[in-house]
Write a protein that holds these residues in place. Structure first.
Motif, PDB file in Angstrom:
ATOM      1  N   ALA A 232       0.814  -1.217   0.000  1.00 33.61           N
ATOM      2  CA  ALA A 232       0.000   0.000   0.000  1.00 33.61           C
ATOM      3  C   ALA A 232       0.847   1.267   0.000  1.00 33.61           C
ATOM      4  O   ALA A 232       0.315   2.374  -0.139  1.00 33.61           O
ATOM      5  CB  ALA A 232      -0.927   0.006   1.212  1.00 33.61           C
ATOM      6  N   VAL A 233       2.159   1.126   0.160  1.00 37.18           N
ATOM      7  CA  VAL A 233       3.071   2.260   0.202  1.00 37.18           C
ATOM      8  C   VAL A 233       3.809   2.340  -1.129  1.00 37.18           C
ATOM      9  O   VAL A 233       4.548   1.417  -1.499  1.00 37.18           O
ATOM     10  CB  VAL A 233       4.084   2.120   1.359  1.00 37.18           C
ATOM     11  N   ASP A 234       3.624   3.435  -1.863  1.00 36.56           N
ATOM     12  CA  ASP A 234       4.397   3.630  -3.083  1.00 36.56           C
ATOM     13  C   ASP A 234       5.875   3.757  -2.735  1.00 36.56           C
ATOM     14  O   ASP A 234       6.228   4.320  -1.684  1.00 36.56           O
ATOM     15  CB  ASP A 234       3.931   4.888  -3.828  1.00 36.56           C
ATOM     16  N   LYS A 235       6.729   3.277  -3.620  1.00 41.80           N
ATOM     17  CA  LYS A 235       8.170   3.296  -3.375  1.00 41.80           C
ATOM     18  C   LYS A 235       8.837   4.125  -4.470  1.00 41.80           C
ATOM     19  O   LYS A 235       8.737   3.791  -5.651  1.00 41.80           O
ATOM     20  CB  LYS A 235       8.703   1.866  -3.332  1.00 41.80           C
ATOM     21  N   VAL A 236       9.506   5.194  -4.045  1.00 41.21           N
ATOM     22  CA  VAL A 236      10.022   6.206  -4.962  1.00 41.21           C
ATOM     23  C   VAL A 236      11.542   6.229  -4.873  1.00 41.21           C
ATOM     24  O   VAL A 236      12.111   6.393  -3.788  1.00 41.21           O
ATOM     25  CB  VAL A 236       9.464   7.601  -4.606  1.00 41.21           C
ATOM     26  N   LEU A 237      12.209   6.104  -6.018  1.00 38.24           N
ATOM     27  CA  LEU A 237      13.665   6.224  -6.087  1.00 38.24           C
ATOM     28  C   LEU A 237      14.019   7.558  -6.724  1.00 38.24           C
ATOM     29  O   LEU A 237      13.695   7.806  -7.891  1.00 38.24           O
ATOM     30  CB  LEU A 237      14.268   5.084  -6.902  1.00 38.24           C
ATOM     31  N   LEU A 238      14.676   8.429  -5.955  1.00 29.68           N
ATOM     32  CA  LEU A 238      15.206   9.680  -6.490  1.00 29.68           C
ATOM     33  C   LEU A 238      16.602   9.398  -7.005  1.00 29.68           C
ATOM     34  O   LEU A 238      17.519   9.103  -6.238  1.00 29.68           O
ATOM     35  CB  LEU A 238      15.225  10.757  -5.407  1.00 29.68           C
ATOM     36  N   THR A 239      16.790   9.452  -8.314  1.00 30.51           N
ATOM     37  CA  THR A 239      18.064   9.074  -8.919  1.00 30.51           C
ATOM     38  C   THR A 239      19.080  10.210  -8.831  1.00 30.51           C
ATOM     39  O   THR A 239      18.761  11.339  -8.490  1.00 30.51           O
ATOM     40  CB  THR A 239      17.862   8.679 -10.388  1.00 30.51           C
ATOM     41  N   GLY A 240      20.319   9.851  -9.179  1.00 31.34           N
ATOM     42  CA  GLY A 240      21.400  10.832  -9.182  1.00 31.34           C
ATOM     43  C   GLY A 240      22.351  10.674  -8.019  1.00 31.34           C
ATOM     44  O   GLY A 240      23.342  11.414  -7.927  1.00 31.34           O
ATOM     45  N   PHE A 241      22.093   9.695  -7.136  1.00 32.16           N
ATOM     46  CA  PHE A 241      22.905   9.553  -5.938  1.00 32.16           C
ATOM     47  C   PHE A 241      23.391   8.117  -5.722  1.00 32.16           C
ATOM     48  O   PHE A 241      23.890   7.790  -4.651  1.00 32.16           O
ATOM     49  CB  PHE A 241      22.121  10.043  -4.719  1.00 32.16           C
ATOM     50  N   THR A 242      23.242   7.278  -6.725  1.00 32.11           N
ATOM     51  CA  THR A 242      23.750   5.913  -6.667  1.00 32.11           C
ATOM     52  C   THR A 242      25.077   5.853  -7.414  1.00 32.11           C
ATOM     53  O   THR A 242      25.426   6.784  -8.151  1.00 32.11           O
ATOM     54  CB  THR A 242      22.733   4.934  -7.304  1.00 32.11           C
ATOM     55  N   PRO A 243      25.860   4.792  -7.241  1.00 32.85           N
ATOM     56  CA  PRO A 243      27.171   4.729  -7.895  1.00 32.85           C
ATOM     57  C   PRO A 243      27.122   4.884  -9.417  1.00 32.85           C
ATOM     58  O   PRO A 243      28.048   5.445 -10.019  1.00 32.85           O
ATOM     59  CB  PRO A 243      27.690   3.345  -7.495  1.00 32.85           C
ATOM     60  N   ASP A 244      26.047   4.408 -10.047  1.00 34.61           N
ATOM     61  CA  ASP A 244      25.900   4.513 -11.502  1.00 34.61           C
ATOM     62  C   ASP A 244      25.041   5.710 -11.876  1.00 34.61           C
ATOM     63  O   ASP A 244      24.295   5.686 -12.853  1.00 34.61           O
ATOM     64  CB  ASP A 244      25.289   3.237 -12.070  1.00 34.61           C
ATOM     65  N   ARG A 245      25.194   6.803 -11.124  1.00 33.23           N
ATOM     66  CA  ARG A 245      24.281   7.946 -11.233  1.00 33.23           C
ATOM     67  C   ARG A 245      24.207   8.554 -12.634  1.00 33.23           C
ATOM     68  O   ARG A 245      23.157   9.054 -13.034  1.00 33.23           O
ATOM     69  CB  ARG A 245      24.676   9.023 -10.232  1.00 33.23           C
ATOM     70  N   ALA A 246      25.293   8.528 -13.405  1.00 38.49           N
ATOM     71  CA  ALA A 246      25.276   9.152 -14.733  1.00 38.49           C
ATOM     72  C   ALA A 246      24.756   8.202 -15.809  1.00 38.49           C
ATOM     73  O   ALA A 246      24.160   8.638 -16.800  1.00 38.49           O
ATOM     74  CB  ALA A 246      26.677   9.635 -15.099  1.00 38.49           C
ATOM     75  N   ARG A 247      24.952   6.911 -15.624  1.00 40.38           N
ATOM     76  CA  ARG A 247      24.658   5.957 -16.683  1.00 40.38           C
ATOM     77  C   ARG A 247      23.199   5.912 -17.122  1.00 40.38           C
ATOM     78  O   ARG A 247      22.916   5.827 -18.330  1.00 40.38           O
ATOM     79  CB  ARG A 247      25.105   4.556 -16.265  1.00 40.38           C
TER      80      ARG A 247
END
Length: 300
Positions: A232-247
């Motif tokens: 019941a909880v939407d799961k949101v990933l804000l990108t740009g902060f993981t090791p592969d942030r540019a790819r």
């Protein structure tokens, strides 16, 4: 469930010099939502133009019709729940019920010291965050609230007529630690993560996926602890902060691969930063627009 694509538009451009057009273009491209940071300044943008989140989102609401709008994220660093609740209810009204409040504990950067105080300890920051979310929940659902907490007070605070969205506008709670995840489970219509910050510099994409899988599992445990279905909880990933942030923004195929691996973890929304030349969020705008228009269909 199909994966929704959204964007973050940082408030660094004058409204008359590209600010308005970015929000309108986000709607034209079919993004589910467009968010902005709720900071007074931020990292490499500190000595350049930076506008307030609430006026920016209000203006965006006036020039769009379907696009959801929100903060990623608001924190207690310079906000008090009582006056902020009034602004949120107004934003929800002006947008016709299209507003989502992204909320997090905040960090120890510029926002933490700009009011002339020492940054809070991690424990106090967590304590304030919990009280901030709890009081906002009450203020946005009741006509009149009186409250005396450790950090915040309200005396017959009136918030009539309340939110357009009922019982209140949705919360997207950013959290990775145990206390924050419990807040997300109790108060969040969505949960937000940027991944594991310890992996930002030297981690691998595989390590990042494993760490995020662990976060999702901990969220499920927090939900189970209060008898709530984590689905019941939407799961949101804000990108740009993981090791592969540019790819992910190198090509449509690269993004579909990245998004697909996170969709398998249960994510329902992925948020991309609108390209900003000469910044950490620099990207090919043509590729960005291609992703916005075509990726969702491949991820159903």
């Amino acid at each position: 469930m199909s994966l929704r694509l959204s964007t973050v538009i940082l408030p660094y451009r004058r409204w008359s010099e590209g600010g308005r057009e970015a929000w309108q273009r986000a709607e034209q491209l079919g993004f589910h939502a467009a968010y902005t940071y709720d900071h007074l300044s931020w990292r490499s943008f500190r000595d350049g133009p930076w506008f307030g989140a609430v006026p920016t989102l209000t203006a965006a609401a006036a020039v769009t019709d379907r696009l959801r709008l929100g903060t990623l994220v608001t924190s207690p660093n310079f906000r008090h729940p009582v006056p902020y609740a009034k602004e949120l209810i107004s934003l929800d009204d002006i947008s016709g019920g299209r507003f989502t409040l992204g909320v997090g504990a905040g960090g120890s950067g510029f926002d933490a010291t700009v009011l002339g105080r020492e940054p809070w300890s991690p424990r106090e920051r967590a304590d304030r965050f919990a009280e901030f979310v709890q009081l906002l929940d009450r203020l946005l659902t009741a006509d009149s609230v009186s409250y005396e907490g450790d950090f915040y007070s309200a005396h017959e605070a009136r918030n009539i007529p309340g939110c357009v969205q009922r019982p209140r506008l949705p919360f997207a709670v950013a959290a990775t630690g145990p206390r924050g995840l419990r807040l997300a489970a109790q108060y969040g219509q969505a949960w937000v993560t940027t991944g594991d910050p310890k992996l930002y510099e030297n981690g691998t994409p595989e390590q990042s996926v494993q760490a995020i899988r662990g976060q999702v599992e901990k969220l499920a445990d927090a939900c189970a602890g209060i008898g709530r279905d984590v689905a019941a909880v939407d799961k949101v990933l804000l990108t740009g902060f993981t090791p592969d942030r540019a790819r992910p923004l190198k090509s449509l195929d690269a993004f579909v691969d990245f998004a697909g691996r996170h969709q398998e973890l249960g994510f329902t929304e992925i948020v991309l930063h609108w390209p900003i030349p000469g910044s950490d969020f620099e990207a090919d705008e043509k590729v960005f627009e291609q992703i916005a228009m075509e990726a969702a269909a491949q991820l159903r």
